[in-house]
Each structure stands twice: as C-alpha cells, then as structure tokens.
Design a protein around this motif. Structure first.
Motif, PDB file in Angstrom:
ATOM      1  N   HIS A   1      60.334  37.835 -80.183  1.00 56.73           N
ATOM      2  CA  HIS A   1      59.410  38.344 -79.500  1.00 56.73           C
ATOM      3  C   HIS A   1      58.851  39.443 -80.040  1.00 56.73           C
ATOM      4  O   HIS A   1      59.617  40.513 -80.493  1.00 56.73           O
ATOM      5  CB  HIS A   1      59.774  38.359 -78.036  1.00 56.73           C
TER       6      HIS A   1
ATOM      7  N   THR B   1      61.530  34.181 -70.201  1.00 56.77           N
ATOM      8  CA  THR B   1      61.747  34.047 -71.476  1.00 56.77           C
ATOM      9  C   THR B   1      63.306  34.181 -71.737  1.00 56.77           C
ATOM     10  O   THR B   1      63.894  33.611 -72.803  1.00 56.77           O
ATOM     11  CB  THR B   1      60.929  35.063 -72.319  1.00 56.77           C
TER      12      THR B   1
ATOM     13  N   SER C   1      64.364  40.077 -74.803  1.00 54.71           N
ATOM     14  CA  SER C   1      62.903  39.556 -74.681  1.00 54.71           C
ATOM     15  C   SER C   1      62.265  40.258 -73.572  1.00 54.71           C
ATOM     16  O   SER C   1      62.623  41.610 -73.379  1.00 54.71           O
ATOM     17  CB  SER C   1      63.044  37.922 -74.461  1.00 54.71           C
TER      18      SER C   1
END
Length: 432
Positions: free
Chosen positions: A303, A115, A110
């Motif tokens: 992502h 995150t 990520s």
C-alpha cells in the motif's frame, strides 16, 4: 463557510458511506471535537458515546496524540516503505509487540480494517501455497463482519452489506458461534468441513461480533474451536479491528483465550482516531513460509501509505496512553459500572436483553424493527436531541464510550438510556 454553504456543497458532490441519499436527512455538520464531545455548526454539543466508530478511545484532539503528530510532521511525514524503514515504525513495532499475545512476531502495515483483513486472508492462502498445498476455503462465524473489500466481504455474513457482490466472493463456509449448548455440534461440523484438507483459514471476531449488534460469546468455547482448527493446520485469524486496544477489558480480546491466533487484524483505535492506519500481525511460523531465496515466494502486497511515519508516531503514543495507569484504571471503572447497570435495564419492560463486555454495553429493545429503517432513524434522532451521538444497530442500542469518560458522564449516559426506555414503556416514543 456558513452551514448553508457547507450543506449545499455536500449535497452537490459528496457520497457518504452507509447512506441512501434519496431518503436520508442532510448529514450533521460538525465544526470541531474536543475531549469526549462533538460540536456542530449550529452550536449544539453531543457526547460521542461510540468513540466515533470505536476509534477515538482517548477522546478527541487528545494532547498526547496531537503532540506526537506535530513533532513527527516536521521531521518525516511520509516515505516509501518498500526498501526503506524509519524510527517511528521501529519504535511502534517494539511497543506493539510488547502488548500483543506473545506468539505474534511480525507486523504488516496498511491503512484500514478491511485491508488488514484482506492481507490476512491473502497471507493464509499463500502460506499453504508456498508449502505445496492448495487450500482455497475460508471458514467464518455466522453473522460476522470483517470489512468492505472483496475478501473481507466474502468472510462477512451480513447480507445487508454484501447482496450485489456475492457472486464474486471467495469460497467461505460458515459455522455457528460456539456456545455451551452447541459446542459439540460445532466441533463436529469443523471436522466435516476440514476433511478434504482445503481450508486455509478460520477468521473470527473474538468475544464480540460488533456489526452483528454487539453479540457476545464466551472465551472458553471459542478457545476449543481455535484448538481444533490449529490441530488441523488451519491458520486462525483474529479480527480485532473493533475489539482491540482495551475495549473488551483486555488490551486484546485474544488474551482471554489460551489458544492464541496465528494472525491478528488491527486498526480503528490503533492511532486513537488521529490517522488512518492498520496492521496485520502474524507468528514467525507464518512469516517463515514466505522467507525464501525465490522472489515469488515473498508476499507481494503493498500500500502506498504503508508504515506512514505520522501514523506510526501517533500509534506509539496511543499505546503509551493505553498502558498508562490512568487509562487502565478508567477502563476497569467503566467495565464495572456497566456491569452494575445491567441489572437496572434487565428488569425494564422495554428491554428484551442486555449484555456488556469491557467498555461495551448493548441493550436489545423489546420491539421488532429493520436494521436501517425509519424506526432506527427515530431512535438515533431521539438521542441526538438529547445530546448523545450513538448509532443503533436495528433494535440494539449500544455504547462504547471513550476511555476518558468520567463517572459523571457515565451517569448521564445511563440516565438518558433509562429515560428513553421509560418513554418506550409509556408509549411516548413516536415510533411505537
């Protein structure tokens, strides 16, 4: 662009992090950074004593890292990572697995520390769900900090960041940081909290709680806590966003414990401050709970910039730097130097307590003050006036210098800290 033009545009359009703009001064305009130093648009120079929030561990514009990104950008700068792969990611995975605790086997990419934590928490919830168990509780250490997204905020115990959002949090129970004095009570509390078998994961910052003003704890006590959780089937998540990549004297703080985490969260110094990137690592046991013929049992989280080739290339180069003899020797030099200087500060009248872990040195001032009040701002400005960039956490002054810091630069830092403490004692400091 002139300094005035920059400041005007900034004031018109930019919302800075951790800032109350009504009362804050204009942000410092940095023109460039080189080595261990920042240079502002007025021509002043500042030593980066916290490695720009613990990211630029190899100094700014390190030639090894900048060359890695320059080489990669001409070949492949980005591609979708769902259904595709590339050599920079494969090379990074090989190098990172080579220095991680040996139970870590899989990497999920990520972009930042928050995150990486969010992913670990979601993985833990779904791990149990896939195994036919509903576990919806997370246990975290008191005063921990894990990031600013909702799951990460939920796990964090610092209300200064979280106040307006607490009604929306996931269910998190907190336990004290284990010590020699309270270990038996902490283990008893864990037994009570896990009785109903609803605890999915335990998340912790190993050895050092960064945002809690660099509070430090001993590996042997945390190791027993990890053992207790793992015996109860609770997944353990080491948040090494701050502590990872050499700062505690280990490549990862988790190396200090016999019981290794089931998952790890990595970011910040992963790319040496060159590119935003984060990685959540896990054991094969965790991964296998998602490996199934049924599509929905996979981990459906993604992502856009996951596995970015530029970030992978520079992270691989950063690992080469970290494992080099020169950097390892300098980490030990800084570590030992901090330990020697602790004695100097411990006996000072302006100091309440002092501690170090690896390249991290923290001094608690003998003064009561708010975390983000006017006194803190005056301390910050004092050091800026003396050419040193650091960010006090309330009454705690700390440094996390780049691994490229020389003995001479260290001595200048130590001297500046001592001068500041002397001014406090002599009442010359304006905030006293």
């Amino acid at each position: 662009m002139t300094l005035e033009e920059l400041q005007k545009l900034d004031a018109q359009h930019i919302w800075h992090p951790l800032t109350q703009h009504k009362t804050a001064n204009s942000p410092l305009a940095i023109k460039k950074a080189q080595g261990n130093y920042l240079f502002d648009m007025a021509g002043k120079t500042y030593f980066d004593a916290i490695s720009s929030w613990y990211t630029c561990s190899y100094g700014h514009t390190n030639p090894v890292l900048t060359q890695a990104i320059k080489k990669q950008v001409d070949e492949l700068h980005h591609v979708v990572f769902a259904g595709m792969t590339h050599e920079p990611a494969a090379q990074l995975s090989k190098k990172l697995i080579g220095i991680l605790p040996d139970n870590q086997q899989k990497l999920f990419f990520s972009e930042n520390g928050s995150t990486s934590v969010e992913i670990a928490l979601k993985m833990a919830f779904q791990y149990h769900f896939n195994r036919g168990e509903k576990r919806n509780v997370v246990i975290a250490l008191e005063n921990g900090f894990h990031g600013d997204t909702f799951g990460a905020m939920s796990a964090s115990g610092l209300s200064v960041y979280n106040g307006p959002f607490e009604d929306f949090f996931i269910d998190v129970k907190r336990i004290p940081v284990p010590t020699e004095e309270n270990l038996s009570e902490v283990l008893y509390l864990i037994d009570e909290l896990t009785t109903q078998n609803q605890v999915a994961s335990f998340i912790y910052e190993p050895l050092v709680q960064g945002a809690a003003a660099m509070q430090m704890h001993q590996p042997e006590h945390l190791c027993q806590v990890l053992k207790c959780f793992q015996e109860k089937g609770v997944l353990t998540i080491a948040d090494e966003v701050m502590t990872g990549f050499g700062k505690t004297g280990y490549n990862f703080a988790s190396e200090a414990m016999l019981n290794k985490p089931d998952m790890m969260c990595l970011s910040k110094a992963l790319t040496g401050g060159i590119m935003p990137m984060a990685i959540t690592t896990c054991t094969k046991k965790v991964y296998d709970a998602f490996y199934d013929d049924e599509l929905a049992r996979g981990f459906f989280h993604g992502h856009t910039y996951s596995g970015n080739p530029l970030g992978c290339a520079v992270a691989a180069a950063a690992i080469d730097l970290l494992t080099s003899d020169a950097i390892q020797e300098n980490i030990q030099l800084i570590t030992q130097s901090h330990k020697k200087h602790i004695k100097v500060y411990q006996s000072h009248n302006a100091v309440d307590s002092v501690r170090s872990c690896g390249v991290i040195l923290a001094i608690d001032l003998a003064i009561e003050m708010e975390r983000y009040g006017s006194k803190r701002n005056e301390i910050f400005q004092w050091f800026m006036n003396h050419g040193i960039f650091l960010r006090p956490l309330g009454k705690t002054i700390y440094i996390v210098p780049p691994f490229t810091t020389s003995p001479q630069e260290l001595e200048l830092l130590y001297k500046a800290l001592l001068v500041f403490l002397d001014e406090m004692t002599s009442k010359k400091a304006q905030f006293l």
